[in-house]
Design an enzyme around this catalytic site. Sequence first.
Site, PDB file in Angstrom:
ATOM      1  N   GLU A 183      33.794  -5.917   7.314  1.00 34.41           N
ATOM      2  CA  GLU A 183      34.970  -5.239   6.766  1.00 34.41           C
ATOM      3  C   GLU A 183      34.706  -4.643   5.372  1.00 34.41           C
ATOM      4  O   GLU A 183      35.616  -4.546   4.539  1.00 34.41           O
ATOM      5  CB  GLU A 183      36.168  -6.210   6.688  1.00 34.41           C
ATOM      6  CG  GLU A 183      36.646  -6.679   8.046  1.00 34.41           C
ATOM      7  CD  GLU A 183      37.903  -7.531   7.970  1.00 34.41           C
ATOM      8  OE1 GLU A 183      38.756  -7.419   8.856  1.00 34.41           O
ATOM      9  OE2 GLU A 183      38.030  -8.322   7.015  1.00 34.41           O
ATOM     10  N   GLU A 252      38.365  -7.362  16.125  1.00 33.63           N
ATOM     11  CA  GLU A 252      39.365  -8.370  15.770  1.00 33.63           C
ATOM     12  C   GLU A 252      40.749  -7.919  16.220  1.00 33.63           C
ATOM     13  O   GLU A 252      41.392  -7.108  15.555  1.00 33.63           O
ATOM     14  CB  GLU A 252      39.374  -8.642  14.256  1.00 33.63           C
ATOM     15  CG  GLU A 252      38.131  -9.339  13.746  1.00 33.63           C
ATOM     16  CD  GLU A 252      38.252  -9.774  12.294  1.00 33.63           C
ATOM     17  OE1 GLU A 252      39.391  -9.783  11.767  1.00 33.63           O
ATOM     18  OE2 GLU A 252      37.219 -10.108  11.693  1.00 33.63           O
TER      19      GLU A 252
END
Length: 829
Positions: A183, A252
């Site tokens: 991320e 995710e």
Amino acid sequence: MAYSTLAAFISLFFFSAFSLTSSVEVNHDGRAITINGVPRVLLSGAIHYPRSTAEMWPDLMKKAKAGGLDAIETYVFWNAHEPIRGQYDFSGNHDLIRFIKNVGDAGMYAVLRIGPYVCAEWNYGGFPVWLHNLPGVNELRTANEVYMNAMQNFTTLIVDKVKKEKLFASQGGPIILAQIENEYGNVYEPYGAAGKAYLDWCANFADSLHIGVPWIMCQQKDAPEPMLETCNGWYCHQYKPRNPTTPKMWTENWTGWFKNWGGKDPYRTAEDVAFAVARFFQTGGTFQNYYMYHGGTNFGRTAGGPYITTTYDYDAPIDEYGNVKQPKYGHLKQLHDVLHSIEKTLTTGNITTTELDNSLQITVYALNGTSTCFFSNANETSNATINYKGVDYDVPAWSVSILPDCKKEAFNTAKVNTQTNVMVKDSAEKKASSLKWSWRPEKIDDTVVLGKGDFSANQIFDQKITNDVSDYLWYMTSVNLDKNDPIWSNNMSIRINNTGHPLHVYVNGDFIGSNWTTYGIPKSVFETKVKLRHGKNQISILSAAVGLQNYGSFFDMAGTGLSGGPVEILGRKGDETISKDVSSHKWSYKIGLHGEAHKLFSNQSRFASQWQSDKLPVNSSMTWYKTTFKAPKGKDPVVVDLVGLGKGFAWVNGNNLGRYWPSFLAEEGCSSDPCDYRGPYTNNKCVFNCGKPTQRWYHVPRSFLNKGDNELILFEEIGGTPANVSFQTVRVGSVCANAYEKKVMEISCHGRPISAIKYAHFGETQGLCGSFKKGSCGGAKDALTILKTACEGKESCSVTAIEDVFGKTNCDGKKRKKLVAEAVCSKIL
């Protein structure tokens, strides 16, 4: 049943191929990950190995496999494996290799997100704190040579260990994807050119490891080739990779959310998760990973935040203790079966999408004269009828229907045909008072009276200077005052600027107060009146960190403890205030508690016998408690109820269960209205548990328990009573099930007999689970009698919701007929 059977065949086929092939070629095209040249629909779920126990792993894998997953994803947790520089731990629930082998043994693929930054609401984002303290490291996750060398060494260590065991698919193992960084795209702009240089370095370094499977970079729209970018979030249907050769991947899919001390419990409905998944596959997605599929527990001091709870249940399809969470688990399994049955069409078919009014959409996948349809209704309030080739199809608001042959609906995300499990906790003792307690005080005179420490300096350090070996750090200094000191007055106070972690303040041996904030509040000022004396005044401040920050640009630089202060003494005379800044005084530091150093939490400690059994203190801070107990009978998961205690740590047979804080109540603000799955989900939607202890029950894995006597040790930091502590087991107490007309209702008590059918009706039912009542229409036959005959005394049963079984109904065409039932599960196996 046809879809389930086909999915089982596909699973068996690929498991057999995986087991017998020496190597597997994993690649990708613009549509999908390919395995041995075959484009795949891949459904994955996150299970973090340190958040459960090694003894739990096989059962978790078995349930994930049965739930229709193809793969298990996990991060690699650097600070779990190298808590002290150069000293490695791959034992117990840190045994990464064993975990990956368990995945392979279950016939599943693995996705290894090495990072080694992980976020994950894990302490310091997975980084060991010694990394922050290396000479030459100013910031982490940027173009810093010292940091990158350490990252390279650890990542290479992990890759080499995995290669040695031949666990990459290119070696015949289960790992089909690996991840570098994590991320970074969300946070890297403030790092400027150094961030871009670091990103490029990560990609080149990963590629140089030659692992033989693709690398991914999640949330990284400018991922350097050959890295594959992916999406994270509650919804990813609108995401499109920038590179046309990168398949649409979702690393995710947040099945719920995490909890923080003082926060409410999250709840994301099965309908909404399924809607998000179906929309993703409707819009070209082919790889999807649930974060989390099993959340587990933040044992010990692993919770991050700060202020993340010990439970990491995440409202995942498998709960913290390893039980399947229905209806989420079963509803998604049915979706998985349908998606697997149309794999070839989804990965290679031609896609045509037609936009209709009122947020309706028709998507057709066509292949070799056959077609599969997705009908979606993104309207948040209005049900819809979609006419396709002259046939009307009912599509509820905020739902997706899947028709594998474009004729018959096989699945709709809003039509849940899976039972709801109602979990109960059974007491393992006749009464809580049956536990016999002994105690001993935490020795604090050396710190609060004498100010003795391990080292000293003329400055206030950030708590990370300790390399995070304990939550606790004593900050100690002294102030000499005489009657002529400008600040001397009858109205004096102490002001402490701090980072929001809990502080406990003592002056001249007396406790004068505590201070803490909650999640998302990184600064605090504690001020209270204080009585000082002429001469030397001893100030001792205990900082009790509750997890280090784990996310954000420059998160590694966030302060912990007093972190520079300032700390001031204030004197007030009328409207005049004079301050004395003592931040540059000589400060002494002591790391950890006396009881930690003497290992009072272990019965192997040579100090283990020095406990008192009389005059048990209650509401006493800085106190250790001990009791013994027998392991609860059976195989159900075990929890300890710590209601009545304040804040501290709990150990069972030397195993640290994590931080406890039942006195920290969840904030108010829960709605009394039933949760409506329709509309976008956020972590503030459908919350519950307001005004109650943030976390009352704490997981005690069965592998922590002995057959005979067991020992529970508590360190109570702020004051509470152990009188109501008890051990309990968790099981399915009752089941509420429903099946739409022509669907099969399945009821299971998960290994226990169905002792009673409390309610059953075919037609219209009103109310919620536990308070059902018959609506305005129903079948001619008594559904309760039919289900009692079919189900009572059995561990499971199934009944088809049709008029042939329940008789003709008097429902009009506008009402959707359902079979609804509530069953009670026997307490006795």
